[in-house]
Design a protein around this motif. Structure first.
Motif, short mmCIF file in Angstrom:
data_model
loop_
_atom_site.label_atom_id
_atom_site.label_comp_id
_atom_site.label_asym_id
_atom_site.label_seq_id
_atom_site.Cartn_x
_atom_site.Cartn_y
_atom_site.Cartn_z
N VAL A 84 0.94 -1.25 0.06
CA VAL A 84 0.01 0.06 0.14
C VAL A 84 0.88 1.26 0.14
CG1 VAL A 84 -1.79 1.16 1.21
CG2 VAL A 84 -1.93 -1.24 0.96
N PRO A 85 1.78 1.46 0.90
CA PRO A 85 2.92 2.48 0.83
C PRO A 85 3.40 2.75 -0.58
CG PRO A 85 2.89 1.46 2.97
CD PRO A 85 2.07 0.52 2.12
N ILE A 86 3.84 1.61 -0.86
CA ILE A 86 4.54 1.75 -2.19
C ILE A 86 3.73 2.09 -3.37
CG2 ILE A 86 5.51 0.23 -4.21
CD1 ILE A 86 6.74 -1.61 -2.06
N LEU A 87 2.60 1.61 -3.38
CA LEU A 87 1.65 2.17 -4.59
C LEU A 87 1.49 3.62 -4.51
CD1 LEU A 87 -0.76 -1.04 -4.80
CD2 LEU A 87 1.30 -0.18 -6.39
N LYS A 88 1.24 3.99 -2.95
CA LYS A 88 1.04 5.56 -2.81
C LYS A 88 2.16 6.46 -3.54
CE LYS A 88 -1.79 5.42 1.32
NZ LYS A 88 -1.90 5.42 2.80
N THR A 89 3.26 5.83 -3.31
CA THR A 89 4.63 6.65 -3.91
C THR A 89 4.20 6.85 -5.27
OG1 THR A 89 5.90 4.63 -4.35
CG2 THR A 89 5.99 5.92 -2.12
N VAL A 90 3.46 6.13 -5.97
CA VAL A 90 3.27 6.36 -7.72
C VAL A 90 1.94 6.54 -7.97
CG1 VAL A 90 5.19 4.72 -8.43
CG2 VAL A 90 3.08 3.89 -7.85
N GLY A 91 1.09 6.98 -6.83
CA GLY A 91 -0.29 7.67 -7.02
C GLY A 91 -1.44 6.71 -7.40
N ILE A 92 -1.13 5.47 -6.62
CA ILE A 92 -2.13 4.50 -6.68
C ILE A 92 -2.74 4.28 -5.12
CG2 ILE A 92 -3.01 1.89 -7.18
CD1 ILE A 92 -0.68 1.95 -9.20
N THR A 93 -3.82 4.94 -4.96
CA THR A 93 -4.59 4.85 -3.53
C THR A 93 -5.79 4.24 -3.29
OG1 THR A 93 -5.44 7.03 -4.02
CG2 THR A 93 -3.05 7.04 -3.12
N ALA A 94 -6.77 3.95 -4.34
CA ALA A 94 -8.04 3.56 -3.83
C ALA A 94 -7.90 2.14 -3.62
CB ALA A 94 -8.75 3.74 -5.41
N PRO A 95 -8.67 1.91 -2.30
CA PRO A 95 -8.85 0.71 -1.56
C PRO A 95 -9.09 -0.68 -2.50
CG PRO A 95 -9.88 2.22 -0.28
CD PRO A 95 -9.40 2.84 -1.63
N PRO A 96 -9.90 -0.45 -3.64
CA PRO A 96 -10.33 -1.76 -4.35
C PRO A 96 -9.19 -1.71 -5.31
CG PRO A 96 -12.20 -0.27 -4.33
CD PRO A 96 -10.96 0.50 -3.71
N GLN A 97 -8.52 -0.77 -5.78
CA GLN A 97 -7.15 -0.96 -6.56
C GLN A 97 -6.10 -1.81 -5.78
OE1 GLN A 97 -6.53 3.19 -7.74
NE2 GLN A 97 -6.95 2.57 -9.88
N THR A 98 -5.74 -1.22 -4.45
CA THR A 98 -4.51 -1.74 -3.74
C THR A 98 -5.02 -3.16 -3.35
OG1 THR A 98 -5.59 -0.80 -1.81
CG2 THR A 98 -3.78 0.55 -2.83
N LEU A 157 12.48 -0.81 -11.00
CA LEU A 157 11.55 0.10 -10.12
C LEU A 157 12.42 1.36 -9.54
CD1 LEU A 157 10.53 -3.13 -8.06
CD2 LEU A 157 9.19 -1.79 -9.41
N THR A 158 13.57 1.27 -9.33
CA THR A 158 13.92 2.66 -8.80
C THR A 158 13.94 3.75 -9.73
OG1 THR A 158 15.56 1.20 -7.62
CG2 THR A 158 16.13 3.64 -8.04
N GLY A 159 14.00 3.28 -11.07
CA GLY A 159 14.27 4.04 -12.33
C GLY A 159 12.81 4.82 -12.48
N LEU A 160 11.85 3.94 -12.47
CA LEU A 160 10.63 4.41 -12.72
C LEU A 160 9.84 4.91 -11.74
CD1 LEU A 160 9.26 1.17 -14.49
CD2 LEU A 160 9.37 3.21 -15.63
N ALA A 161 10.04 4.51 -10.48
CA ALA A 161 9.61 5.52 -9.22
C ALA A 161 10.31 6.83 -9.17
CB ALA A 161 9.74 4.74 -8.13
N GLY A 162 11.36 6.93 -9.50
CA GLY A 162 12.27 8.34 -9.53
C GLY A 162 11.71 9.05 -10.70
N GLY A 163 11.39 8.42 -11.78
CA GLY A 163 10.79 9.16 -12.79
C GLY A 163 9.43 9.62 -12.64
N TYR A 164 8.64 9.07 -12.10
CA TYR A 164 7.34 9.55 -11.61
C TYR A 164 7.61 10.70 -10.64
CZ TYR A 164 2.63 9.88 -9.58
OH TYR A 164 1.69 10.00 -9.12
N ILE A 214 12.29 8.44 2.73
CA ILE A 214 12.86 8.74 1.49
C ILE A 214 12.13 8.11 0.35
CG2 ILE A 214 15.16 8.81 2.74
CD1 ILE A 214 15.81 6.14 1.71
N GLY A 215 11.07 7.65 0.50
CA GLY A 215 10.21 7.07 -0.34
C GLY A 215 10.94 6.17 -1.48
N TRP A 216 11.00 6.47 -2.73
CA TRP A 216 11.21 5.68 -3.84
C TRP A 216 12.85 5.35 -3.90
CZ3 TRP A 216 14.90 7.41 -7.11
CH2 TRP A 216 15.25 8.64 -7.33
N ARG A 217 13.56 6.19 -3.13
CA ARG A 217 15.07 6.20 -3.08
C ARG A 217 15.46 4.85 -2.41
NH1 ARG A 217 13.56 11.28 -2.89
NH2 ARG A 217 14.53 12.79 -4.31
N TYR A 218 14.43 4.60 -1.42
CA TYR A 218 14.86 3.27 -0.50
C TYR A 218 14.71 2.02 -1.39
CZ TYR A 218 14.27 -0.17 3.31
OH TYR A 218 14.56 -1.07 4.17
#
Length: 528
Positions: free
Chosen positions: A301-315, A360-367, A440-444
């Motif tokens: 859930v926290p990972i998906l939040k870092t890329v804007g996916i937050t709706a309970p049915p989606q997660t 994952l690191t590259g895409l999350a950083g790009g977003y 630190i979000g996606w940098r982790y």
């Protein structure tokens, strides 16, 4: 060893499905799989519960350290108790510690389902942690010691795939609870109570599962061990060549361990081959939790939040989809362990995960930089691919490889040390991951790139292949040549003694039969 078990006569059907003894043996092993079902259920439960507004409300919206404590409370008791349950497994038997585990797991599920505070929920997870470590040590030690040599690799490699059956059930029950009316507390209590299904089935099945023949022999109960091996490995034929071979191998290994006094905890430090073993075991234990899966499995859930996916049915839906995919991939990996070997699968798995975490690191950083939605959504396929690489090897192999490279006298202790190293890593994960993701979000994710490189190098230089070996043969691959010769000599002496005893028994049987035939002949003459 000089003798290959595949060359020995064995009173079984070539297909285990058509053999009554092997079918019963595999049924017992499948019942033991419910230990891992319980682990898998918890693996998705916390992810699923975080998607439920009622759980968030009742547990006061836990984040950061509080969320880490809730997750880690399941693993904290496992660290000090793993050695304790290893000792109990060796002293009182494998079934004894599994029974203890059933009691605590069931108690934990009930307390979790009726919790009314964060403290009660944490207490329930502590009980579940105590139960699962006890049951896991007993089960992982017992399965390779019960399985027919032809089925040992299947029995061991498919064990942890059951993790995902529990995970799938947990994920989709919590997904259904997203739509539970009125944000009732039962939306999260029902999934919590369902965690008790595994212990109930395991407890019922345990009445029918036999004790380990290897443990029985260490306690001088050779006749019982012989009967169990004959029943499940040769349909009751006591003088079956494979059964006699297994008895001699087990006795030889136990005899050498006793002579060399390799039965204490200090043996892992004092003996060079055991130092090699324990290094590999700890490496595998750490890798199963620190290769990045801990972030995805418990903090999706926290990972998906870092890329804007937050709706309970989606997660919740992504969580459920991951569980199903992981199960199918783990089953595929388990079916390949004897065809391609343990070492290649380990290395391919780690290399694939390394590639995925780079992406994952590259895409999350790009977003994070561009806020382009498509770039955020594109992280989801790589989460699935990373989990697939993990499940292909690091799900089926550890609980097969760890017990098989350990001699009988050290198997329960080694499995306990594996569990302890794994639980240390899991506890670290549960505390560090939510804090690091929040800070630190996606940098982790970049941290895991470095960790995976280290694991890949470590596995390349330490893992030895065990494909096609019996459990006794696999246990000596880390031994020096002198120790292997010592075991072969002990086995030769035991085989000679067994052959003499068998010849004596057959002579006595011939004399009895001859006497019986003579008496029948005399009775016939008298009648005539």
């Amino acid at each position: 060893m000089a003798i290959n078990y595949k060359d020995l006569a064995n009173n079984t059907n070539p297909s285990w499905r058509h053999d009554p003894g092997m079918r019963r043996g595999m049924l017992h092993i499948v019942l033991l799989y419910f230990t891992v079902y319980s682990l898998g259920y918890d693996g998705s439960l916390l992810n699923g519960l975080q998607a439920l507004p009622a759980w968030q409300r009742d547990l006061e919206y836990p984040t950061g350290t509080k969320l880490g404590l809730i997750a880690a409370s399941y693993y904290l008791p496992k660290i000090p108790l793993a050695p304790v349950f290893s000792i109990l497994t060796d002293k009182y038997g494998r079934r004894f510690t599994i029974a203890i585990g059933v009691f605590f797991m069931l108690a934990g599920a009930i307390v979790a389902g009726f919790s009314y505070s964060v403290a009660q929920f944490i207490g329930a997870r502590v009980l579940l942690g105590v139960g699962t470590v006890a049951a896991q040590i007993g089960t992982v030690t017992l399965i390779p010691e019960l399985a027919h040599p032809r089925m040992r690799h299947f029995a061991g490699s498919f064990l942890l795939t059951t993790f995902y059956i529990g995970s799938i059930l947990s994920a989709w029950i919590t997904f259904a609870m997203v739509y539970f009316p009125g944000e009732s507390a039962w939306a999260w209590r029902i999934p919590a109570l369902f965690q008790g299904v595994g212990p109930v089935v395991l407890g019922f099945g345990l009445w029918f599962v036999p004790e380990s023949p290897r443990w029985l022999i260490t306690k001088g109960r050779d006749a019982e061990a012989h009967q169990i091996l004959a029943t499940y490995h040769a349909n009751g034929k006591m003088d079956d060549e494979l059964v006699v071979f297994e008895m001699s191998e087990i006795k030889a290994q136990i005899e050498v361990s006793k002579v060399s006094k390799e039965t204490s905890w200090m043996t892992f430090v004092n003996v060079a081959s055991n130092r090699r073993r324990i290094g590999v075991i700890i490496l595998i234990g750490l890798c199963t939790q620190l290769s990045g899966n801990g972030v995805v499995q418990y903090y999706l859930v926290p990972i998906l939040k870092t890329v804007g996916i937050t709706a309970p049915p989606q997660t919740a839906g992504i969580n459920g989809g991951l569980a199903i995919m992981n199960w199918f991939v783990a089953m595929g990996g388990a079916s390949l362990v004897e065809r391609y070997g343990r070492r290649p699968l380990f290395l391919i798995s780690l290399a694939g995960q390394l590639f995925c975490f780079v992406m994952l690191t590259g895409l999350a950083g790009g977003y994070d930089t561009t806020k382009i939605p498509a770039m955020g959504v594109s992280i989801v396929p790589f989460i699935f691919i990373q989990q697939a690489f993990y499940s292909a090897a690091l799900t089926p192999l550890p609980l097969l490889y760890v017990p098989e490279i350990l001699p009988t006298a050290l198997r329960a202790k080694g499995v306990g040390l594996y569990g302890m190293s794994q639980n240390v890593a899991q506890t670290f994960n549960q505390f560090a991951n939510p804090v690091a993701l929040a800070a630190i979000g996606w940098r982790y994710y970049a941290v895991y790139v470095g960790v995976l490189i280290a694991f890949l190098v470590g596995f390349y230089f330490t893992i030895r292949e065990t494909r096609g070996l019996t459990v006794e043969e696999a246990a000596v691959i880390f031994e020096d040549d002198d120790k292997k010769l010592e075991m072969m000599e002990a086995e030769r002496r035991i085989n000679e003694a067994a052959a003499l005893r068998l010849a004596s028994e057959q002579n006595e049987l011939k004399k009895t039969n001859s006497k019986s035939e003579s008496m029948e002949h005399d009775e016939y003459k008298n009648d005539v």
